[in-house]
Design a protein around this motif. Structure first.
Motif, PDB file in Angstrom:
ATOM      1  N   ILE A   1       0.727  -1.235   0.085  1.00 11.38           N
ATOM      2  CA  ILE A   1      -0.008  -0.043   0.050  1.00 11.38           C
ATOM      3  C   ILE A   1       0.756   1.345   0.128  1.00 11.38           C
ATOM      4  O   ILE A   1       1.826   1.281   0.786  1.00 11.38           O
ATOM      5  N   GLY A   2       0.552   2.176  -1.009  1.00  6.76           N
ATOM      6  CA  GLY A   2       1.355   3.431  -0.901  1.00  6.76           C
ATOM      7  C   GLY A   2       1.019   4.211   0.107  1.00  6.76           C
ATOM      8  O   GLY A   2       0.058   4.324   0.885  1.00  6.76           O
ATOM      9  N   PRO A   3       1.959   5.497   0.215  1.00  4.34           N
ATOM     10  CA  PRO A   3       1.714   6.541   1.161  1.00  4.34           C
ATOM     11  C   PRO A   3       0.254   7.125   1.265  1.00  4.34           C
ATOM     12  O   PRO A   3      -0.185   7.627   2.173  1.00  4.34           O
ATOM     13  N   ASP A   4      -0.270   7.207  -0.020  1.00  4.25           N
ATOM     14  CA  ASP A   4      -1.708   7.664  -0.141  1.00  4.25           C
ATOM     15  C   ASP A   4      -2.623   6.928   0.226  1.00  4.25           C
ATOM     16  O   ASP A   4      -3.808   7.224  -0.012  1.00  4.25           O
ATOM     17  N   GLY A   5      -2.408   5.674   0.482  1.00  5.06           N
ATOM     18  CA  GLY A   5      -3.302   4.836   0.805  1.00  5.06           C
ATOM     19  C   GLY A   5      -4.023   3.803   0.082  1.00  5.06           C
ATOM     20  O   GLY A   5      -4.823   2.830   0.033  1.00  5.06           O
TER      21      GLY A   5
END
Length: 623
Positions: free
Chosen positions: A355-359
């Motif tokens: 999962i990326g930092p942006d969710g």
């Protein structure tokens, strides 16, 4: 086999037909179910004419169906399997929350244990049921009592005693009637009857909504699920994924609590782990290596273990597993563990969601990439996964039989007499790789069908062979199982088995992979084709090898290069002859191309007919 176990093998979901949650799968089925349920009310569903008009509490008290009027009622189709018991925990939590909120919500359990598909008996009116439930039960089972009957009734009583809601009585004939009417295809299933007494048409299985969103998905309609999913996709963050109730922290293996807010801005790996699926911690060891490498690269990356616990499991296994991991974890038996498991879908465990930092999800399950590429997956960015995917595609296009069947000095398979058969002797043939084991019931059941198909195909195609790839646990089991097979095999515990397991993504057995004469993969789903169509699946699991140019092209790959002198002499023949040969070859290929296209069209039509027939069979309710 670290990743070669299917989730269903351990979760033990009670699948009656297609659909993980019993959802319908075609427009025709939806229309049929909508017609069957139009005009239904709570009373017509739970107390139709000539049927009982009551349900029971967990204490055995009878409750008239009329007393449920005005309530939202969930029809809960249940069987005491591990999957249902796990969902039961989630449903119990949701039920209590809705009660605390003052919602008029009730559940009626429709219990299943054993099925008799041939029982077509029609029971008489149950008017005398109120006299003695034990003697007057309306059976949908066979009337012949067997030795397991007492155990089955005990399971029913134990199940309902642990549930605060209502149930249809033991072996009530409404159970089977309702399952057939609503087309139940898997358990658990939960259909919700509105407070107005009407059922959403076609019936909507609320299991997925409850698993993902809990009581927030109330009143468990299609519209509410769509609303929840739309909002979740827009607002998802690392915090919204990991926080549950009042808990806003993760734990380290020394017991320290780390605020989830500390992870904001990082790439996150959700590591879904159960010791049942990686008992030797093989994948875990690889992941530790990768994790260490990422930390050395100074990448903002963290892993959080989501421990998938058994219903009656204590924290000893959790603690023992967590001690071998350098990352964080959700607390043992935290509500969010199973919610996340149901939110994401996996074909096998362990699983690693990136999962990326942006969710947003970077990769739905990077476990396979870690298994195949190790530290090359670092730093888990979209660009890195795209690079690995391109590399795998190039490798598959260049695949030959030797590329996966030859490893260092291991360049042979074995025959029935134990003799070594060089892999080079198999080049140019159609090969089926049969991944199987004696301990697997499904493998033992499938084997006779494969043997029958093999003999029929072999009789008309000598350039056809099967290779047994064993997952047996000891030499004796391998020898016993292989003695029943008429084909070749890799030796027991051969190191090539592990690499082939990863290459062909073997997550469950039996599995049959079809390899064409060029060494490229034709299909990894040959087991389903053979299981359904036997030897008639021949055209879809082999490629024709009767064209001399194709055979020569494959065999020539094994020949040593011609000497430079001979190559020079060949060049001296002149371009005229070469051009003439190329033109002739183009004509040949055009003719062959037309024939191939026609054959493929005919095969596609035949395959389509098979698929339709098989699909209709699957849609048939199997009570």
């Amino acid at each position: 086999m670290a990743e070669g176990k299917a989730v269903e093998a351990k979760i033990d979901s009670f699948v009656l037909n297609d659909g993980e949650h019993g959802t319908t799968s075609s427009a025709e089925t939806l229309e049929r179910e909508e017609q069957a349920t139009n005009g239904m009310t709570l009373t017509s569903i739970l107390a139709p004419p000539n049927f009982r008009d009551f349900v029971t509490t967990n204490e055995g008290r009878k409750v008239r169906v009329s007393e449920l009027e005005g309530h939202t009622v969930g029809l809960y189709f249940f069987s005491p399997t591990v999957h249902c018991l796990k969902f039961n925990e989630t449903l119990l939590k949701v039920y209590k929350e809705l009660k605390e909120e003052g919602k008029s919500f009730e559940i009626v359990m429709v219990f299943f244990n054993d099925f008799d598909e041939d029982d077509d008996s029609e029971d008489d009116n149950d008017e005398e049921d109120e006299e003695d439930d034990d003697d007057a039960d309306a059976h949908y089972y066979s009337d012949d009592e067997d030795e397991d009957l007492d155990n089955e009734k005990e399971e029913f009583q134990e199940s309902i005693s642990n549930m605060p809601w209502l149930a249809l009585p033991w072996k009530d004939k409404r159970c089977r009637m309702l399952a057939q009417k609503f087309g139940v295809k898997s358990l658990p299933t939960l259909f919700v009857i509105r407070s107005s007494g009407e059922l959403e048409t076609p019936p909507f299985n609320a299991v997925e909504a409850i698993e993902k969103y809990g009581s927030k998905a109330y009143p468990f309609t299609r519209a509410r699920l769509a609303e929840m999913e739309g909002g979740a996709s827009e607002a998802q963050t690392l915090s919204s994924i990991l926080i549950s109730g009042d808990r806003d922290f993760l734990i380290a293996k020394d017991g320290a609590k780390l605020p989830i807010s500390k992870l904001e801005g990082k790439i996150l790996g959700l590591y879904f782990f159960s010791p049942l699926f990686d008992p030797e911690l093989e994948f875990n060891q690889k992941l530790v290596e990768v994790y260490t490498r990422v930390k050395e690269m100074k990448v903002d990356f963290e892993i959080v273990m989501v421990y998938l616990y058994d219903v009656e499991e204590d924290d000893e296994s959790f603690r023992r597993s967590f001690d071998s991991m350098p990352w964080l974890a959700l607390p043992f038996k935290d509500d969010r563990c199973m919610e996340l498991f149901y939110q994401f879908t996996f074909e096998s465990l362990p699983a690693l969601v990136i999962i990326g930092p942006d969710g947003n999800i970077i990769h739905p399950n990077a476990a396979e990439a870690v298994n195949r590429h190790g530290v090359q997956v670092c730093p888990f960015t979209p660009e890195k996964f795209a690079e690995l995917e391109a590399m795998e595609k190039a490798q598959n296009e260049a695949q030959t039989l030797e590329s996966f069947l030859v490893s260092e000095n291991e360049d042979f398979v074995i025959g029935k007499d134990g003799a070594k058969v060089p892999v080079s002797d198999l080049v140019g043939k159609n090969i089926l790789l049969y991944f199987s084991a004696q301990w697997c019931p499904g493998c033992r059941g499938f084997l006779p069908k494969l043997i029958e198909a093999y003999r029929e195909i072999k009789a008309k195609d000598s350039l056809f062979e099967v290779i047994f790839v064993s997952y047996d646990r000891d030499q004796k089991s391998f020898d016993e199982f292989y003695s029943t097979m008429p084909w070749l095999a890799l030796p027991f515990s051969d190191k090539r088995i592990k690499s082939m397991t990863q290459k062909f993504k073997v997550r469950a057995i039996p599995k049959v992979v079809a390899i064409g004469p060029s060494g490229k993969t034709i299909t990894e789903e040959a087991a389903d084709l053979i299981d359904t169509h036997g030897a008639n699946a021949y055209s879809f699991i082999v490629q024709p090898v009767n064209k001399e140019d194709e055979i020569e092209e494959v065999v020539n790959k094994k020949k040593e290069p011609e000497k430079l002198v001979e190559q020079d002499e060949e060049k001296k023949l002149g371009t005229a002859k070469k051009d003439e040969e190329e033109i002739e070859m183009m004509r040949y290929r055009n003719v062959e191309g037309e024939g191939t296209i026609l054959n493929k069209l005919l095969q596609m039509l035949q395959f389509l007919s098979w698929t339709i027939v098989g699909y209709l069979k699957k849609l048939k309710f199997l009570f």
